[in-house]
Design a protein around this motif. Structure first.
Motif, short mmCIF file in Angstrom:
data_model
loop_
_atom_site.label_atom_id
_atom_site.label_comp_id
_atom_site.label_asym_id
_atom_site.label_seq_id
_atom_site.Cartn_x
_atom_site.Cartn_y
_atom_site.Cartn_z
N GLY A 55 0.82 -1.21 0.00
CA GLY A 55 0.00 0.00 0.00
C GLY A 55 0.85 1.26 0.00
N MET A 56 0.33 2.31 -0.62
CA MET A 56 1.06 3.57 -0.72
C MET A 56 1.32 4.17 0.66
N GLY A 57 0.41 3.93 1.60
CA GLY A 57 0.57 4.46 2.95
C GLY A 57 1.79 3.89 3.66
N THR A 71 -8.14 10.18 -10.85
CA THR A 71 -6.81 9.65 -11.11
C THR A 71 -5.94 9.97 -9.90
N TRP A 72 -4.76 9.40 -9.87
CA TRP A 72 -3.79 9.70 -8.82
C TRP A 72 -3.29 11.13 -9.02
N VAL A 73 -3.26 11.91 -7.95
CA VAL A 73 -2.63 13.24 -8.02
C VAL A 73 -1.51 13.25 -6.98
N GLY A 131 -5.54 9.45 7.21
CA GLY A 131 -4.44 8.47 7.17
C GLY A 131 -3.21 9.21 7.67
N TRP A 132 -2.30 8.50 8.34
CA TRP A 132 -1.21 9.20 9.00
C TRP A 132 -0.33 9.99 8.02
N ASN A 133 -0.13 9.45 6.82
CA ASN A 133 0.69 10.20 5.85
C ASN A 133 -0.01 11.49 5.46
N1 UDP Z 1 -1.99 10.03 -2.19
C1 UDP Z 1 -1.66 10.81 -3.28
N2 UDP Z 1 -2.57 10.98 -4.26
C2 UDP Z 1 -3.80 10.43 -4.24
C3 UDP Z 1 -4.16 9.64 -3.11
C4 UDP Z 1 -3.23 9.47 -2.11
O1 UDP Z 1 -0.54 11.34 -3.36
O2 UDP Z 1 -4.55 10.62 -5.20
C5 UDP Z 1 -0.96 9.77 -1.17
C6 UDP Z 1 -1.05 10.66 0.04
O3 UDP Z 1 -0.39 11.88 -0.20
C7 UDP Z 1 -0.37 9.82 1.11
C8 UDP Z 1 -0.71 8.39 0.69
O4 UDP Z 1 -1.08 8.45 -0.67
O5 UDP Z 1 1.03 9.99 1.05
C9 UDP Z 1 -1.86 7.81 1.48
O6 UDP Z 1 -1.44 7.49 2.77
P1 UDP Z 1 -2.35 7.75 4.04
O7 UDP Z 1 -1.58 7.24 5.21
O8 UDP Z 1 -2.78 9.17 4.11
O9 UDP Z 1 -3.65 6.92 3.81
P2 UDP Z 1 -3.94 5.41 3.30
O10 UDP Z 1 -4.03 5.50 1.82
O11 UDP Z 1 -2.81 4.54 3.76
O12 UDP Z 1 -5.25 5.09 3.92
#
Ligand code: UDP
Ligand code: UDP
Length: 454
Positions: free
Chosen positions: A15-17, A335-337, A356-358
């Motif tokens: 996952g990106m998080g 889309t992803w931003v 989300g913590w990030n």
């Molecule tokens: N994010 C992003 N673009 C998107 C959606 C998410 O850059 O369109 C990034 C966001 O900046 C963060 C991560 O994805 O760095 C998501 O992590 P977070 O801990 O906030 O939440 P999770 O996705 O793990 O629930």
């Protein structure tokens, strides 16, 4: 004697998080003269992850890369349907393959930093290697206190959903209603991981946390003074992990161009992270709520848990009429931003976030007030923290994801209130300053630790 540069292997999970903080850490270590080898479990769950890894590797070519090929596993036996949790499990079940992979890395490693979701199996695999082992705990320090205290809380029957959980040294007490709901089902994959992994924390050499003093000073103190659980390894607050230049990419360009034309601080940015999808009726209420708020908006719609499954157009998700009417007041994308860049644009004045913590640390880094709508996991714990430190408001009665349908009127009013609050703006500027001034001492201490292990 020539100076010794530690060689650190980093192992993120799914996952990106989880991936994003690891890549930011990798770049920070390279900037501090460490050698870094990044180990990425393959295949990744989402496209966002695989794209992010390749862009990172081109942007930071000093980092060595090793792929960790996972063994196939029968997901039907695991008590979860969440593709990201199933990937945690897949990596856990492949952990015994790690020693041979680590042995091949040259020069020899000074330490392994691996993901919070993999504690026990990686520990079991590498314990005989005499390799110092650290985890990057990707959520907050508060969540770390819950994680480390969890088995005691279960044994003392505090995990009931009602009442509060009293963790020594942690003030205020944690309301049962803020605990990740999956933890109430001790048979869930998620709770099993907590029960199995939490007691192993003591066998680690250290814990890295993406947080900083001004945000969680008291909690960090309680952890490091041994009040929460005795005998835990040192928790290094090395946050906020700094966003990197390469993250910008080019996907966000049209959104940034649109923001350039908006009045300063007039736009609410709406995004619920990388792995939560709402039902369509709720998505549409948000759309109508944004229209009611009277504010300009930039909204990232997520219709599916995993980006690879996003096939339907915005017209289909929102309905043609709503999608058309929204074009006058804002920008809606599917889309992803690059969120952190958008948060840093002067046009953005507030963030409707799942916390989300990030996302929380990025909003702090950019000084953007938050309207918190926690949906799952640790997000209520984070929402409370943001609210307490004065740069966010939390809609407590909106519940967890899917608990109820939050209607357009409530959403519109809350957005208007958040965007109009001077107090939130003033405090957001303060937290930005604190985030930017949070010094690098802890990272230096950590690197010194690694040098000692040589
Ligand atoms: N994010 C992003 N673009 C998107 C959606 C998410 O850059 O369109 C990034 C966001 O900046 C963060 C991560 O994805 O760095 C998501 O992590 P977070 O801990 O906030 O939440 P999770 O996705 O793990 O629930
Ligand atoms: N978490 C944890 N231990 C684990 C797995 C997850 O403490 O073994 C944390 C996790 O990082 C987050 C929460 O529990 O704070 C929910 O997990 P999830 O992986 O959904 O977080 P996300 O990917 O949204 O950051």
């Amino acid at each position: 004697m020539s100076e010794y540069f530690p060689h650190i292997a980093l192992l993120p999970s799914a996952g990106m998080g989880h991936l994003t903080p690891f890549l930011r850490l990798a770049a920070m270590l390279v900037n501090n003269h460490c050698k870094v080898t990044l180990i990425t479990p393959t295949p990744t769950v989402s496209l966002a992850e695989s794209k992010f890894i390749s862009r990172f590797l081109s942007a930071v070519p000093q980092v060595n890369h090793t792929e960790f090929h996972l063994m196939p596993f029968d997901a039907s036996a695991a008590n979860s349907t969440d593709p990201f949790f199933l990937q945690f499990e897949a990596i856990r079940r492949s952990a015994h393959l790690l020693p041979s992979l680590l042995d091949f890395i040259s020069p020899p490693l000074s330490a392994l930093v691996y993901d919070v979701s993999l504690i026990s199996p990686v520990l079991a695999a590498i314990e005989s290697m005499f390799l110092p082992r650290y985890i990057l705990f990707t959520p907050s320090a508060k969540m770390f206190s819950i994680f480390s205290y969890f088995p005691t809380a279960v044994a003392s029957k505090q995990i009931t959903g009602d009442g509060e959980i009293e963790i020594p040294g942690i003030i205020p007490r944690i309301p049962g209603s803020s605990i990740p709901p999956l933890l109430f089902d001790l048979n869930s994959l998620f709770a099993k991981i907590f029960m199995e992994d939490s007691p192993k924390l003591k066998r680690l050499d250290g814990v890295l946390l993406n947080t900083f003093e001004d945000l969680e000073g008291k909690t960090l103190e309680a952890i490091n003074e041994g009040n929460v659980v005795k005998g835990l390894p040192h928790a290094f607050a090395i946050g906020p992990l700094i966003p990197l230049q390469f993250e910008k990419g080019d996907q966000s360009q049209s959104a940034l161009n649109w923001l350039d034309d908006q009045r300063e601080g007039s736009v609410v940015y709406v995004c619920f992270g990388s792995r939560n999808a709402m039902k369509r009726d709720q998505i549409r209420e948000i759309g109508k709520g944004l229209m009611r708020s009277g504010c300009k908006f930039l909204w990232v719609v997520k219709d599916k848990l995993v980006d690879r499954d996003e096939n339907d157009s915005l017209d289909e998700v929102l309905g043609y009429k709503l999608a058309e009417s929204m074009k006058e007041k804002g920008l809606v994308v599917k889309t992803w931003v690059c969120q952190v860049e958008i948060l840093g644009h002067k046009g953005v004045g507030g963030f409707l976030s799942h916390c989300g913590w990030n996302s929380v640390t990025e909003a702090a880094w950019q000084g953007v007030p938050i309207l918190a709508w926690p949906l799952a996991g640790d997000q209520k714990v984070n929402a409370e923290l943001v609210e307490k430190s004065g740069w966010g408001m939390w809609m407590r009665n909106w519940g967890w994801l899917g608990e109820k349908l939050v209607d357009e009127e409530e959403i519109g009013k809350a957005i208007k209130d958040m965007m109009g609050s001077r107090m939130l703006k003033v405090n957001a500027v303060k937290i930005r300053e604190a985030a930017r001034n949070s010094n690098a001492i802890n990272l230096e201490k950590l690197i010194q630790d690694w040098k000692k292990h040589n």
